[in-house]
Scaffold this active site. Structure first.
Site, PDB file in Angstrom:
ATOM      1  N   VAL A  20       7.754  41.757 -29.849  1.00 53.99           N
ATOM      2  CA  VAL A  20       7.188  41.751 -31.386  1.00 53.99           C
ATOM      3  C   VAL A  20       8.291  42.839 -32.050  1.00 53.99           C
ATOM      4  O   VAL A  20       8.561  43.835 -31.694  1.00 53.99           O
ATOM      5  CB  VAL A  20       5.946  42.315 -31.338  1.00 53.99           C
ATOM      6  N   LYS A  32       6.495  38.188 -34.053  1.00 49.84           N
ATOM      7  CA  LYS A  32       6.279  37.704 -32.797  1.00 49.84           C
ATOM      8  C   LYS A  32       7.388  36.571 -32.432  1.00 49.84           C
ATOM      9  O   LYS A  32       7.240  35.632 -32.968  1.00 49.84           O
ATOM     10  CB  LYS A  32       4.992  37.228 -32.280  1.00 49.84           C
ATOM     11  N   ASP A  49      -7.985  38.132 -22.769  1.00 49.89           N
ATOM     12  CA  ASP A  49      -6.983  39.301 -22.553  1.00 49.89           C
ATOM     13  C   ASP A  49      -7.711  40.364 -23.286  1.00 49.89           C
ATOM     14  O   ASP A  49      -6.476  41.050 -24.252  1.00 49.89           O
ATOM     15  CB  ASP A  49      -5.491  38.769 -22.864  1.00 49.89           C
TER      16      ASP A  49
END
Length: 713
Positions: A382, A397, A493
């Site tokens: 990123v 990204k 996540d």
């Protein structure tokens, strides 16, 4: 005088009329409304017409959120079933037109001074606020313009009309303007039958009493006209019984500069709520005409626009030929395989953000200079960028060829593309050029949460108020993903490095590289293709090592790890007092009645003890080894908003037992593949003690490094 643009009579070649009529029918967004574009006094207006709502494909033209639905040809902003009265109480819903409109822009005057140009618009719609005979109406509906087409916030029932709640009311970050049609008197209302102008709050800036009832005993359909003149910065609202002409006198008139309250691109829609009393809040039809402010790059002189329009069929043929040639050339460059498929899917996604040229992003990031790198995630790197000519900072990204596939890119884009919530990192756009895959997000100037918690003396310590607000924001975002979005999304996540902080230190949940949308009839998502259990050690729920599945309950476990991390100022895997995991240490202190001793000592006692205990107990409840015992996110939001008491937590941490309940039919495959290695997996899991290292578990039960750097979006 009310501003009300009228369609101009345009004389076009017959072939052009044919093309303009039939080409929109080929587009998905044009199937349930007629699109008409007119040019008046060198200004372009687009008109969208919904004569009824008998056929609504959610999230195509209209986005129906929370309790909103459609039936019998109407948008039911709150439920319409009277078979069970309790189902109608305490509800809130929103409906948005999925197309955003550029409502204002900065322009240079002849004297080189910057001024704002604001678009004009007209909206007319038929409403029917129905109440059963002998019942008291409640609560009302609103015509809404919002910067983000998100679901009503939790607690937006009753007098909040689905617009705000007790915590958010009057917050300038709400960024909405609404015209309310209120049927219940609150302490700040003039009466129980009025129209009001709401700006970031349900306490109206301007109100006007009505001489007729919005919700009469005998059901009545009203036509409402909302006219806004961007030049004079003024809004008018007219109202009449359907079929009657538009009255000469407005029921509400007020100066209003939309650019003071809304972002440049905003969404039109409706909102409503019920409370302890109920009514049916129905929108039967909707016409919307908006002045189109083109992007700076696409603005052209009027004479050029006239030449293009008058070219008729020739222009259409040239465009189609160019598209065919461009597609052919791109296929030759990229191939006819997955790249062409990805490109086609990107083009067809509803509400897809801006497509960037690679050269623009390359220039923005200084040729992806290492000095511009913000961090590294599981699927790429990123970079910070400054869009040339726009003075807008972004985070780009860049998907890595070595450890990523095109479907990873597509999975992330198809999920984040349609999510709209103030506590999610906003997606700005994308780029797909010669196999190069890029996603562009809003830049978060205060970095990630873990940087502020753990990156040493150079980073200022987050005070208690900001920590509590971060947890509140993440809870709201996760509740939206699990319960309020049209599909149930599992993040998979959740961790401190994936929680970004904007300029005001508000939490923005990001990095949807592992997120997946659940099918409507499933409660979990299994994906063995990543070679193990996806996620980060310390945040992974114990059942995931046995099932290989991500669920809403496993997301809650990760949230619990974040809560303890924020309050205690320690990572979830921390060697402390003989414990390898932070939750075990906090559980011991809870058992001994000393739970507040776990609060981050760097706060030096500057925190609210009752709130700290509330969050610590919540963190333990979310860390419960049994997934069925963890609270749902709706309950979590109520706890952090202090609407309900903290959860009851056992003094001793319950033992992990598997299976914890009935095995879901069809789950034997993934479970059986992992059962033989579960002992080795859990042994390795609890034996590993490398602090702060993100890891993965292979199907053979081995623990190894996955990614130790910062994930920024």
């Amino acid at each position: 005088m009310s501003y009300s643009p009228r369609p101009a009579v345009l004389r076009l070649p017959s072939a052009t009329i044919f093309a303009l009529f039939f080409l929109p029918l080929l587009l998905p967004s044009a199937r349930s409304q007629l699109i008409n574009t007119t040019i008046i006094s060198n200004k372009t207006y687009s008109t969208y017409t919904f004569p009824s709502f008998y056929s609504v494909n959610n999230n195509t033209n209209l986005l129906l959120l929370k309790d909103a639905d459609h039936s019998q040809g109407a948008l039911q902003l709150t439920p319409d079933s009277r078979n069970q009265i309790s189902f109608l109480l305490n509800k809130s819903g929103r409906v948005f037109f999925t197309t955003p409109f550029r409502l204002w822009e900065d322009r240079l005057s002849p004297s080189d001074n910057t001024t704002k140009y604001v678009a004009s618009f007209n909206a007319s719609f038929n409403i029917n606020v129905f109440r059963s005979e002998g019942t008291i109406p409640g609560e009302g509906l609103a015509f809404l313009i919002a910067s983000i087409p998100e679901a009503p916030p939790p607690g937006s029932e009753h007098g909040y009309l689905g617009l705000t709640n007790a915590t958010l009311d009057a917050n300038p970050d709400n960024r909405f303007v609404a015209v309310e049609f209120d049927t219940v008197k609150q302490e700040y209302d003039p009466n129980d039958n009025h129209v009001g102008l709401d700006i970031n709050s349900v306490n109206s800036t301007v109100t006007a009493n009505l001489s007729f009832l919005i919700a009469p005993v005998n059901a009545t359909i009203y036509t409402v006209w909302v006219d806004y003149d961007g030049v004079s910065r003024h809004m008018w609202v007219h109202m009449a019984i359907v079929g009657d002409p538009k009255p000469s006198a407005a029921v509400l008139s007020s100066p209003l500069d939309l650019s003071d309250y809304l972002t440049q691109y905003s969404y039109f829609g409706f909102s409503a709520s019920t409370g302890t009393n109920y009514e049916l809040n129905c929108v039967l039809s909707w016409n919307l005409t908006v002045e189109m402010i083109p992007d700076d790059k696409s603005r052209m002189p009027t004479w050029k626009l006239a030449v293009i329009v008058s070219s008729g069929v020739l222009a259409v043929m040239i465009v189609l030929a160019a598209l065919l040639v461009g597609l052919y050339v791109r296929r030759r460059k990229v191939g006819d395989g997955p790249s062409a498929v990805v490109l086609g899917m990107l083009k067809s996604l509803p509400g897809t953000p801006r497509e960037f040229e690679f050269k623009v992003l390359n220039k923005a990031t200084n040729n992806f200079d290492e000095k511009m790198k913000l961090g590294k995630g599981g699927f790429g790197e990123v970079y910070k960028g400054m869009l040339p000519g726009e003075n807008k900072a972004v985070a780009v990204k860049k998907f890595s060829r070595a450890n990523s596939r095109q479907d990873d890119f597509l999975k992330e884009l198809t999920i984040i593309n349609r999510l709209r919530h103030k506590h999610l990192v906003p997606l700005v756009g994308w780029c797909h050029t010669n196999g190069m895959l890029l996603l562009v997000y809003d830049y978060m100037p205060n970095g990630s949460l873990d940087q502020h918690l753990f990156e040493g003396p150079d980073m200022p310590i987050l005070n208690w108020e900001r920590r509590y607000n971060v947890i509140t924001g993440v809870a709201s975002a996760l509740h939206y993903l699990h319960d309020e979005y049209e599909q149930r999304v599992v993040h998979r996540d959740l961790k401190a490095s994936n929680i970004m902080l904007d300029a005001n230190f508000n939490a923005r949940l990001g990095d949807f590289g592992l997120a997946r949308a659940l099918e409507t009839d499933r409660t979990s998502y299994a994906e063995m293709e990543l070679g193990g259990v996806p996620g980060t050690m310390g945040y992974i729920a114990p059942e995931c090592f046995h099932t290989g599945k991500a669920t809403c309950e496993s997301d809650v476990f990760g949230f619990g790890a974040v809560v303890l991390e924020v309050v205690c100022g320690r990572r979830p895997r921390s060697d402390i007092a003989g414990f390898k995991f932070l939750s075990d240490w906090v559980w011991k202190l809870h058992r001994e009645g000393r739970v507040l001793e776990s609060v981050d000592p760097r706060l030096e006692g500057d925190y609210v003890p009752a709130d700290a205990e509330r969050l610590l107990l919540l963190g333990l409840a979310c860390s419960h080894p049994s997934p069925g015992e963890r609270p749902k996110m709706q309950t979590v939001v109520q706890i952090v908003s202090r609407a309900v008491a903290p959860p009851a937590v056992p003094h001793f941490k319950p033992a992990f037992v598997w299976p914890s309940g009935p095995v879901e039919e069809g789950d034997a495959g993934p479970s059986s593949r992992l059962t033989s290695t579960s002992s080795a997996v859990m042994s390795s899991y609890y034996a590993s003690s490398a602090e702060g290292t993100s890891q993965y578990l292979s199907q053979e039960g081995q623990v190894g490094p996955r990614d130790t750097s910062i994930s920024t979006v």
